[in-house]
Write an enzyme that holds these catalytic residues in place. Structure first.
Site: not given
Ligand code: DAH
Length: 348
Positions: A156, A177, A203, A217, A260, A314
């Site tokens: 990122w 994000h 970004r 997003q 995650v 998610a």
């Protein structure tokens, strides 16, 4: 003198009959009834006549006077009426003319797609929430299990901003994000919870046909007892059916995102070639549309949830990409150039 009066009356009336505007009526009055008029001179000279003539001439002169006064008033009223009618005729609106068309506004294709995506999740019981675009570094990274020295941060490219003096929160940035909203939502709610978060992210990247430095997003988060990867797959497959058609097949493959575990990348079978291979899917038959996974226990613990009691999943996707796939748009920059020829194709 009586003849003179009669001739005068005839002349005055004849002239009056030809007058068509109010200013000329006034002039007429001055010349025929005014102080210096012939008639007034006759009236003033009556005293010099012999008494026998005075009566007869006086009566006729007064008759002429009242006829001229009456007729000029009548003519004035008539002219005023004509002028009014002419004005009404001039201002008349032709109600049979067709109206001028007004063009209705429409959603920007990105707004339309975002609404479509969000309502697919709303139908599954998700709330819609939004969050700040200027974000604390801890929400964007640390609390999502991306520590400062972690190489995953390099994915990122971040715009940092100067935090206002005196705020205790550390560094600020433009969120890279929408995932930090996972943390904010969990801090403010107790499970069970289901939310989708549409919004902008930024970004520090060069712009090309598939990258913009400012983009959208849509994040999703569900937390409850006993949520499993099967719930994730079922939910995202239902989403794919709603947006890309009920015959779509989905594919989940392992991917890595720090927040995650396990992480996955979801793809749908190509809706153009139906999996046979074409230009859109680069001959693979599959199109990747989002990242997803089971919320990392460290993220749950970081907001004070008991990760042995609660689990969650998610996901995050780019509506630009969804819109490009859905409508065959080949350059992401078209969304931002405000070219009406492009935008008007999407009267969705
Ligand atoms: N935040 C990720 C990105 O911007 C996308 C993403 C991946 C979001 C996996 C998620 C997720 O919620 O589970 O690249």
């Amino acid at each position: 003198m009586i003849e003179q009066l009669e001739e005068l009356r005839a002349r005055a009336l004849e002239e009056l009959g030809r007058i068509e505007d109010l200013a000329r009526i006034e002039e007429w009055r001055v010349s025929y009834l005014g102080k210096k008029s012939e008639l007034n001179q006759i009236l003033r000279g009556l005293g010099t006549l012999a008494p026998s003539d005075r009566r007869a001439v006086g009566q006729i002169a007064n008759d002429v006077k009242s006829v001229l006064e009456g007729e000029s008033t009548a003519r004035r009223v008539q002219i005023e009426k004509m002028l009014r009618q002419a004005e009404i005729a001039r201002e008349r609106v032709d109600v049979t003319l067709p109206g001028r068309p007004t063009r209705l506004g429409q959603w920007h294709p990105l707004t339309a797609v975002t609404r479509e995506i969000v309502s697919a999740f709303r139908a599954m019981g998700y709330d819609i929430v939004e969050g700040p675009e200027v974000e604390w570094e801890t929400y964007n990274f640390e609390l999502l299990n991306i520590p400062a020295e972690h190489p995953a941060r390099d994915v990122w490219d971040t715009f940092y901003v100067q935090a206002p003096d005196g705020l205790p929160g550390g560094k600020m940035l433009l969120r890279t994000h929408t995932s930090p909203m996972q943390v904010r939502v969990m801090q403010n709610r107790k499970p069970p919870l289901r939310v989708v978060v549409p919004g902008r992210a930024y970004r520090y990247e060069a712009t090309d046909a598939t990258h913009e430095s400012e983009f959208y997003q849509i994040e999703g988060l569900a937390v409850d007892e006993h949520l499993t990867f099967a719930d994730l797959k079922g939910t995202l497959t239902a989403f794919a059916h709603a947006i890309f058609g009920p015959e779509r097949r989905t594919r989940f493959r392992v991917d890595f995102f720090p927040f995650v575990e396990p992480g996955a990348e979801m793809a749908i079978d190509c809706h153009v070639c139906r999996g046979a291979g074409c230009r859109l899917c680069k001959n693979s038959g599959w199109i990747e549309i989002m990242g997803a996974g089971m919320v990392h226990p460290r993220v749950l613990e970081g907001v004070g949830y008991d990760s042995s009691q609660y689990s969650g999943f998610a996901f995050g996707m780019g509506p630009e990409r969804v819109a490009m796939l859905k409508y065959g748009i080949d350059d992401i920059r078209l969304f931002k150039t405000n070219d009406l020829r492009f935008l008007r194709q999407f009267a969705l």
